[in-house]
Design a protein around this motif. Structure first.
Motif, PDB file in Angstrom:
ATOM      1  N   GLY A 106       0.720  -1.106   0.208  1.00 30.09           N
ATOM      2  CA  GLY A 106      -0.042   0.105   0.021  1.00 30.09           C
ATOM      3  C   GLY A 106       0.917   1.271  -0.174  1.00 30.09           C
ATOM      4  N   GLU A 107       2.179   1.100  -0.351  1.00 26.76           N
ATOM      5  CA  GLU A 107       2.866   2.306  -0.145  1.00 26.76           C
ATOM      6  C   GLU A 107       3.558   2.447  -1.674  1.00 26.76           C
ATOM      7  N   ASP A 108       4.030   3.792  -1.921  1.00 30.87           N
ATOM      8  CA  ASP A 108       4.669   4.219  -3.295  1.00 30.87           C
ATOM      9  C   ASP A 108       6.082   4.218  -2.709  1.00 30.87           C
ATOM     10  N   LEU A 109       7.082   3.537  -3.666  1.00 25.99           N
ATOM     11  CA  LEU A 109       8.442   3.427  -3.354  1.00 25.99           C
ATOM     12  C   LEU A 109       9.508   3.835  -4.118  1.00 25.99           C
ATOM     13  N   LEU A 110      10.732   4.703  -3.990  1.00 29.18           N
ATOM     14  CA  LEU A 110      11.700   4.810  -4.876  1.00 29.18           C
ATOM     15  C   LEU A 110      11.965   3.331  -5.321  1.00 29.18           C
ATOM     16  N   ASP A 111      12.788   3.399  -6.547  1.00 35.33           N
ATOM     17  CA  ASP A 111      13.523   2.192  -6.732  1.00 35.33           C
ATOM     18  C   ASP A 111      14.575   2.441  -7.226  1.00 35.33           C
ATOM     19  N   PRO A 112      15.681   2.983  -6.404  1.00 37.68           N
ATOM     20  CA  PRO A 112      17.068   3.462  -6.637  1.00 37.68           C
ATOM     21  C   PRO A 112      17.900   2.064  -6.669  1.00 37.68           C
ATOM     22  N   PRO A 113      18.949   1.966  -7.766  1.00 43.61           N
ATOM     23  CA  PRO A 113      19.819   0.781  -7.678  1.00 43.61           C
ATOM     24  C   PRO A 113      20.795   0.527  -6.805  1.00 43.61           C
ATOM     25  N   LEU A 114      20.274   0.555  -5.589  1.00 41.69           N
ATOM     26  CA  LEU A 114      21.379   0.050  -4.521  1.00 41.69           C
ATOM     27  C   LEU A 114      21.159  -1.175  -4.038  1.00 41.69           C
ATOM     28  N   ALA A 115      22.369  -1.766  -3.412  1.00 42.64           N
ATOM     29  CA  ALA A 115      22.224  -3.058  -2.812  1.00 42.64           C
ATOM     30  C   ALA A 115      21.533  -3.128  -1.835  1.00 42.64           C
ATOM     31  N   ALA A 116      20.902  -4.220  -1.563  1.00 40.06           N
ATOM     32  CA  ALA A 116      20.078  -4.649  -0.544  1.00 40.06           C
ATOM     33  C   ALA A 116      20.641  -4.330   0.901  1.00 40.06           C
ATOM     34  N   GLU A 117      21.925  -4.778   1.167  1.00 42.97           N
ATOM     35  CA  GLU A 117      22.349  -4.263   2.320  1.00 42.97           C
ATOM     36  C   GLU A 117      22.654  -2.984   2.507  1.00 42.97           C
ATOM     37  N   THR A 118      22.645  -2.233   1.456  1.00 45.82           N
ATOM     38  CA  THR A 118      22.859  -0.659   1.510  1.00 45.82           C
ATOM     39  C   THR A 118      21.444   0.118   1.876  1.00 45.82           C
ATOM     40  N   LEU A 119      20.384  -0.530   1.421  1.00 44.47           N
ATOM     41  CA  LEU A 119      19.058  -0.109   1.766  1.00 44.47           C
ATOM     42  C   LEU A 119      18.863  -0.585   3.082  1.00 44.47           C
ATOM     43  N   ALA A 120      19.046  -1.625   3.422  1.00 41.42           N
ATOM     44  CA  ALA A 120      18.937  -1.886   4.747  1.00 41.42           C
ATOM     45  C   ALA A 120      19.634  -0.981   5.754  1.00 41.42           C
ATOM     46  N   ALA A 121      20.862  -0.604   5.424  1.00 39.89           N
ATOM     47  CA  ALA A 121      21.448   0.240   6.364  1.00 39.89           C
ATOM     48  C   ALA A 121      20.817   1.666   6.370  1.00 39.89           C
ATOM     49  N   VAL A 122      20.462   2.134   5.219  1.00 37.02           N
ATOM     50  CA  VAL A 122      19.688   3.439   5.221  1.00 37.02           C
ATOM     51  C   VAL A 122      18.468   3.196   6.043  1.00 37.02           C
ATOM     52  N   ALA A 123      17.690   2.062   6.084  1.00 35.13           N
ATOM     53  CA  ALA A 123      16.372   2.068   6.665  1.00 35.13           C
ATOM     54  C   ALA A 123      16.876   1.949   8.349  1.00 35.13           C
ATOM     55  N   GLY A 124      18.005   1.408   8.509  1.00 36.05           N
ATOM     56  CA  GLY A 124      18.431   1.239  10.137  1.00 36.05           C
ATOM     57  C   GLY A 124      18.470   2.776  10.496  1.00 36.05           C
ATOM     58  N   LEU A 125      18.928   3.467   9.682  1.00 37.41           N
ATOM     59  CA  LEU A 125      19.236   5.013  10.165  1.00 37.41           C
ATOM     60  C   LEU A 125      17.874   5.653  10.184  1.00 37.41           C
TER      61      LEU A 125
END
Length: 666
Positions: A363-382
């Motif tokens: 139900g959410e609209d998300l960006l789709d940047p070409p970043l590794a899953a580990e990087t996206l997880a680190a961003v989410a952790g912040l």
């Protein structure tokens, strides 16, 4: 009379670039005894000091102060301010210039609104200037209710007593961002700030040699050290909380995050990228709490989070993706309606020449940047998400005058459309809009000035604000709506046209170019109708029912005789606009009368003439037909002169014999 405005101009080796600045100061509409210009020569080694002394000798309201080089503009501005006598002080750089009425308008606006600071609309030639700030006039602005932080250059008008009583001065010495420190303090201590947006006051110029101070490569450690001084001012005059965070956000966004995005980052050498990144990270981790980044757009928050987590490589990967993002617009419709030009278009972002897509998940609209899953997880952790706020996307249409870069937003109505792709989990966003350009109010309520006005689409979405020209991609039926129109009083022609070679849409206001000639030269003899002593022909100009008879005219020229002119009227016919005019007297027979069209021009105060490809062919018997211009004239009718019988002409031999008899041959 007391001096109303003192203009202070720091000067260092500007060469020929100072001439525009000087000329603009001498053209000011404010009387000479009501303003002064103070040039502070900061140790120039070129011919400028002598040139300024020459100007000062000829103009009593101009003075020059010569001093040893101080290395930057802070000290010369302070010296000029100390010498100023005006109620207000205006700071101008030596390679920029003022609009002709800038001082008069800004001073009057400041007095009317009891402003300590007056900000006049800016145009940027080769360099960015604030845009949102100048959408409308803002008589009572503050950092809380207006985007004042978009404009931290000192090119504004300040009440001199306000500066003196508060001890506000420029930091001196060779340093960066001394203008930020100065301007932010005035913003936070002023009783009122007024923003004048309906007149172009200041032309901010990038020199062709790119030697403006702001375009030089800088030392990151020193630069961000100076930036901390501006943050100190904010902390001094604000309390911790939302306002302080919003002010800090300006520097995080403009001076840090935006330097680490897209082509701007990738254009830097790798070692210099690391140097800038290290200096930025020092400020972010030392001075900014989480509330500062939280107010930015998602893409900007991602970069800020990667800075905190010391991930330059991921920032570079994100920059490579963002470098391929560009806005596109398609012109769908064009036509005049009630004196305004209606421009229908669609717009969206593309990545690598394909439409940008977004993901729908839970139900959410998300960006789709070409970043590794580990990087996206680190961003989410912040605490940073990749949410795409597409429901806040917007599109604007801007008109920009080509020679000055003056630009104005036009009224736009738009809708946001989701276009599903790949089975519906991914979608594009298309913005569908209709803009209204009224030439008489398009410049923030004032008429568009004479010149070429380019049309641009500006898309704001998910942290990107990018613009593109409109028109090169267009629907097939747009051309039929590309007509000129008579606008204003006195009338002038406003003509949409396609640029070459790209085919973008621009407006020619008041026949600043010869584009109208191309449109009327498609006229063929078969298009011109004769009858009842009148001539009728189609024109690519929308009929204006308010136009008086004689607004347009026809002129007829033939070799060896004076031109003949007749006035006409425009009417709207089934197939378009028709010019009707009475055939004038004085069209002599036996001649080809080439036709010319006279269209109104407000700046000329008289018609602007263009030759038509048609002509009236008038035979010896008075018969009138239509042909191509330049057709050879018909032979005039022979004129027979009767000879009286008493003076009967003698034959050639008789005349010779008579002359011999009288001795006329010697």
């Amino acid at each position: 009379m007391s001096v109303k405005v003192s203009v202070v101009i720091p000067v260092y080796n500007p060469g020929e670039y100072i001439e525009d600045c000087i000329s603009a100061l001498l053209r000011q509409s404010l009387p000479e005894d009501e303003y002064e210009a103070i040039f502070v020569d900061d140790g120039s080694t070129d011919a400028t000091p002598a040139r300024l002394d020459e100007i000062a000798a000829a103009h009593p309201n101009i003075q020059v102060i010569h001093q040893e080089s101080s290395g930057w503009s802070g000290k010369p501005r302070n010296v000029g301010t100390a010498a100023a006598r005006g109620e207000y002080v205006m700071y101008v750089d030596n390679d920029d210039w003022l609009g002709d009425e800038a001082l008069e308008r800004m001073y009057r606006y400041g007095v009317e609104n009891e402003a300590d600071v007056v900000i006049g609309k800016m145009a940027g030639k080769g360099r960015p200037v604030p845009v949102e700030l100048f959408r409308v006039n803002r008589p009572r602005a503050s950092v809380s209710n207006a985007p004042l932080m978009d404009s931290l250059t000192p090119h504004k008008m300040f009440r001199r007593e306000f500066l003196e009583s508060n001890g506000i001065r420029f930091r001196e010495g060779r340093r960066r961002l001394e203008d930020h420190v100065f301007v932010v303090e005035t913003y936070l201590r002023a009783a009122n700030i007024s923003v004048l947006s309906d007149y172009l006051c200041y032309y901010h110029i990038k020199r062709e040699d790119a030697s403006n101070a702001g375009f030089q490569r800088f030392d990151p450690a020193g630069y961000y050290g100076n930036l901390r001084e501006a943050l100190d001012i904010v902390e001094k005059y604000t309390e911790p909380g939302a306002l302080r965070d919003s002010l800090f956000r300006r520097w995080l966004r403009n001076e840090m995050v935006e330097r680490l995005r897209g082509k701007r980052l990738l254009s830097l050498p790798e070692d210099y990228r690391q140097e800038i990144f290290t200096a930025i990270r020092g400020v972010v981790t030392e001075r900014f709490g989480p509330g500062v980044a939280a107010g930015m757009q998602p893409t900007q928050q991602i970069v800020a989070a990667l800075v905190v987590d010391d991930r330059l490589a991921d920032i570079e990967e994100l920059a490579r993706w963002e470098a391929d993002i560009r806005p596109t617009g398609r012109l769908e419709s064009l036509g005049w309606d009630g004196g305004s030009l209606k421009v229908g278009f669609t717009a969206e972002y593309q990545v690598s020449d394909t439409p940008m897509t977004f993901r729908s998940e839970g139900g959410e609209d998300l960006l789709d940047p070409p970043l590794a899953a580990e990087t996206l997880a680190a961003v989410a952790g912040l605490g940073v998400s990749t949410l795409a706020p597409v429901d806040k996307s917007k599109v604007d249409l801007v008109v920009r005058e080509r020679s000055t870069a003056a630009e104005f937003f036009q009224p736009v109505e738009f809708t946001r459309e989701r276009v599903p792709v790949e089975g519906g989990t991914t979608f594009r966003q298309e913005l569908r809009a209709v803009a209204t350009i009224d030439p008489e109010t398009a410049a923030n309520g004032a008429p568009l000035g004479t010149g070429i006005w380019d049309i641009l689409v500006r898309i704001s979405s998910c942290g990107w604000v990018k613009e593109a020209r409109l028109g090169s991609t267009r629907s097939d039926d747009v051309e039929k709506g590309r007509l000129g129109a008579l606008s204003g009083t006195p009338h002038r022609v406003v003509l949409p046209y396609w640029t070459e070679p790209h085919g973008n849409l621009s407006l020619d206001v008041d026949l600043a170019t010869s584009r109208i000639d191309r449109d009327v030269r498609v006229l063929a003899p078969a298009d011109v109708q004769l009858g009842g002593g009148r001539v009728e022909l189609p024109l690519p100009v929308v009929a204006d029912t308010a136009a008086d008879a004689g607004t347009v005219a026809l002129r007829f020229k033939a070799a060896g005789v004076p031109a003949v002119r007749t006035e006409g009227v425009l009417t709207e016919g089934p197939a378009g606009t028709v010019l009707t005019a009475e055939l004038p007297g004085g069209l002599l027979p036996g001649r080809t009368w080439d036709m010319g069209l006279g269209l109104p021009s407000a700046r000329r105060g008289k018609p602007r003439w263009t030759s038509l490809p048609t002509a009236l062919l008038i035979a010896a018997d008075g018969t009138v037909t239509v042909g191509a211009a330049g057709t050879p004239s018909a032979a005039p009718a022979p004129v027979v002169v009767p000879v009286p019988a008493a003076r009967k002409k003698k034959s050639f031999p008789s005349r010779v014999a008579g002359r011999l008899k009288r001795g006329l041959f010697g």
